[in-house]
Design an enzyme around this catalytic site. Structure first.
Site, PDB file in Angstrom:
ATOM      1  N   ASP A  19       0.805  -1.223   0.000  1.00 48.27           N
ATOM      2  CA  ASP A  19       0.000   0.000   0.000  1.00 48.27           C
ATOM      3  C   ASP A  19       0.838   1.273   0.000  1.00 48.27           C
ATOM      4  O   ASP A  19       0.299   2.362  -0.147  1.00 48.27           O
ATOM      5  CB  ASP A  19      -0.921  -0.013   1.229  1.00 48.27           C
ATOM      6  CG  ASP A  19      -2.001   1.053   1.184  1.00 48.27           C
ATOM      7  OD1 ASP A  19      -2.533   1.323   0.092  1.00 48.27           O
ATOM      8  OD2 ASP A  19      -2.320   1.631   2.240  1.00 48.27           O
ATOM      9  N   SER A  79      -6.904   5.718  -0.237  1.00 50.36           N
ATOM     10  CA  SER A  79      -7.181   4.432  -0.879  1.00 50.36           C
ATOM     11  C   SER A  79      -8.666   4.117  -0.745  1.00 50.36           C
ATOM     12  O   SER A  79      -9.257   4.290   0.327  1.00 50.36           O
ATOM     13  CB  SER A  79      -6.363   3.321  -0.221  1.00 50.36           C
ATOM     14  OG  SER A  79      -4.983   3.606  -0.288  1.00 50.36           O
ATOM     15  N   GLN A 117      -5.246  -1.339  -7.061  1.00 49.77           N
ATOM     16  CA  GLN A 117      -5.862  -0.417  -6.114  1.00 49.77           C
ATOM     17  C   GLN A 117      -6.442   0.776  -6.853  1.00 49.77           C
ATOM     18  O   GLN A 117      -5.844   1.293  -7.797  1.00 49.77           O
ATOM     19  CB  GLN A 117      -4.843   0.089  -5.091  1.00 49.77           C
ATOM     20  CG  GLN A 117      -5.431   1.019  -4.039  1.00 49.77           C
ATOM     21  CD  GLN A 117      -4.387   1.532  -3.070  1.00 49.77           C
ATOM     22  OE1 GLN A 117      -3.886   2.646  -3.224  1.00 49.77           O
ATOM     23  NE2 GLN A 117      -4.049   0.723  -2.065  1.00 49.77           N
TER      24      GLN A 117
END
Length: 326
Positions: free
Chosen positions: A221, A245, A295
Site C-alpha cells: 500500500d 485508498s 488499487q
C-alpha cells in the site's frame, strides 16, 4: 548530509523500524461476539504523524486475524478489501472474522475491521491447500539498478524537520528505495504513469509463509498510487491535495520473504472522476513473480484560486516546512 544530523532527527523512533511491523502483526484474541459468533481479535496502531491509520496496516492485521481461524497448512492466495472510513490511530481496532467456507481445498473468510462500532475496512480473503498445476508468469523487467546502488529514504529525507519526513525516514518498517525519482517533495517532470521501487524489511522477520504474505500486503500500500501522481506531475506534498485508498486487491502467486529484496513494478492505466487506478507486480530478486496488486484511490487536486496560489508558492513551502532538522 552528516551522520550526526540524521541521528539527531531520528530522536523518538525505534532503533529497528521493523519492530513497528512486529508489533502491528501481534493481535490479541478476545471473546466471540455473542450475537454473531464471529471470532474477535484486537490490534493497536503505532503513533502516526497524520493521526490516521495506514491502510496497509489494517489490511495486514485483518489478514492475520483471518489466518488465525484457518488450518495453518492453507496459504492465503487472494484478498479483496474496501476502505470505508479513515481509521483513528489513537483508537484500538477490533477485527471480527466470519467463517464463510472450509472446503476440500479452499477456505474463505470475511473480516470487518471496526473502531468504536463502525467498520473502517471490509475484506474477504481466500486460502488454498498447496496444489500442482499450470505455471507461467510475466517476466521481470531487465536493466533495473540493484537496490544497494539506490539511497534509503532516510538518506534523502532524514535531515528534514517536517514530521512526515521524519516518519517516512525512521518509522516505516520497510526499507523502500525508488528506482524512479522519488515523489515525496518534488514532482517528476517526465509525467509517465509508471513507478518502480525495491523494498524489504530492515531486519529478519521470523514467521511462516502466511505471516510474510500479510507483511507483503502491508508494504503493497505504500507507493501504489505513485504512478498516478507521476503521470500528472504531482508530489505528495502538493498543497491542498487529498489522497485516500478506496479499495485494494491482491493475489499471491509464489512464496517470498519480505526480509529479502523485492521489486515492486507499478503502472496506472487510467485516472478519471477524482479516482486513479494502479496495478502492481511484485518480483523476487531472482525474477519470480510473487504477487499482483490492484488499487483504486481517490485523488482530489484543488483548482480554486486559493489553492492555485498555494501551488505557486510550493517551492517556498518546501524551503520552510521541510527545512533541515536542527
Amino acid at each position: 548530509m552528516g551522520t550526526g544530523k540524521i541521528r539527531k532527527g531520528r530522536t523518538g523512533f525505534p532503533e529497528d523500524p521493523t519492530d513497528v511491523l512486529r508489533g502491528v502483526l501481534s493481535l490479541v484474541e478476545a471473546d466471540e461476539d455473542p450475537a454473531t459468533g464471529e471470532r474477535l481479535l484486537t490490534g493497536t496502531t503505532p503513533a502516526q504523524a497524520r493521526g490516521r491509520v495506514f491502510g496497509g496496516q489494517v489490511m495486514a492485521q485483518s489478514l492475520i486475524a483471518a489466518m488465525s481461524t484457518v488450518d495453518p497448512g492453507r496459504l492465503i492466495h487472494s484478498m479483496h478489501g474496501y476502505f470505508i472510513r479513515p481509521g483513528d490511530a489513537l483508537v484500538p481496532i477490533t477485527f471480527a472474522v466470519e467463517d464463510l467456507r472450509d472446503g476440500r481445498s479452499f477456505s474463505v473468510r470475511r473480516v470487518q475491521a471496526r473502531q468504536e462500532g463502525k467498520t473502517i475496512l471490509s475484506l474477504i480473503c481466500s486460502f488454498q491447500e498447496p496444489s500442482e498445476g499450470l505455471d507461467h508468469q510475466s517476466p521481470m523487467p531487465t536493466g533495473v539498478p540493484d537496490p544497494e546502488s539506490l539511497p534509503r529514504t532516510s538518506e534523502r529525507l532524514g535531515h528534514l524537520g517536517h514530521p512526515m519526513a521524519q516518519e517516512w525516514s525512521w518509522a516505516r518498517p520497510f526499507d523502500i528505495r525508488h528506482v524512479d525519482p522519488p515523489l515525496e517533495t518534488a514532482p517528476d517532470r517526465r509525467q509517465v504513469a509508471t513507478n518502480m521501487v525495491w523494498m524489504k524489511t530492515f531486519s529478519t522477520l521470523d514467521g511462516d509463509e502466511n505471516l510474510h504474505r500479510a507483511a507483503l500486503a502491508y508494504a503493497s500500500d505504500y507507493t501504489l498510487l505513485e504512478p498516478v501522481l507521476r503521470r500528472h506531475g504531482l508530489a505528495w506534498v502538493r498543497p491542498g491535495m487529498s489522497v485516500a485508498s478506496l479499495d485494494h486487491a491482491m493475489w499471491w502467486h509464489r512464496p517470498a520473504r519480505v526480509d529479502e529484496w523485492l521489486l515492486y513494478v507499478q503502472s496506472s492505466p487510467s485516472a478519471q472522476g477524482a479516482r486513479g487506478l494502479s496495478n502492481g507486480r511484485i518480483y523476487s530478486r531472482t525474477g519470480e513473480l510473487v504477487a499482483s496488486v490492484a488499487q483504486e484511490g481517490m485523488l482530489r487536486v484543488p483548482h480554486d484560486f486559493q489553492n492555485k496560489v498555494k501551488g505557486a508558492v510550493q517551492d517556498l513551502y518546501l524551503k520552510t516546512a521541510w527545512r533541515p532538522a536542527k
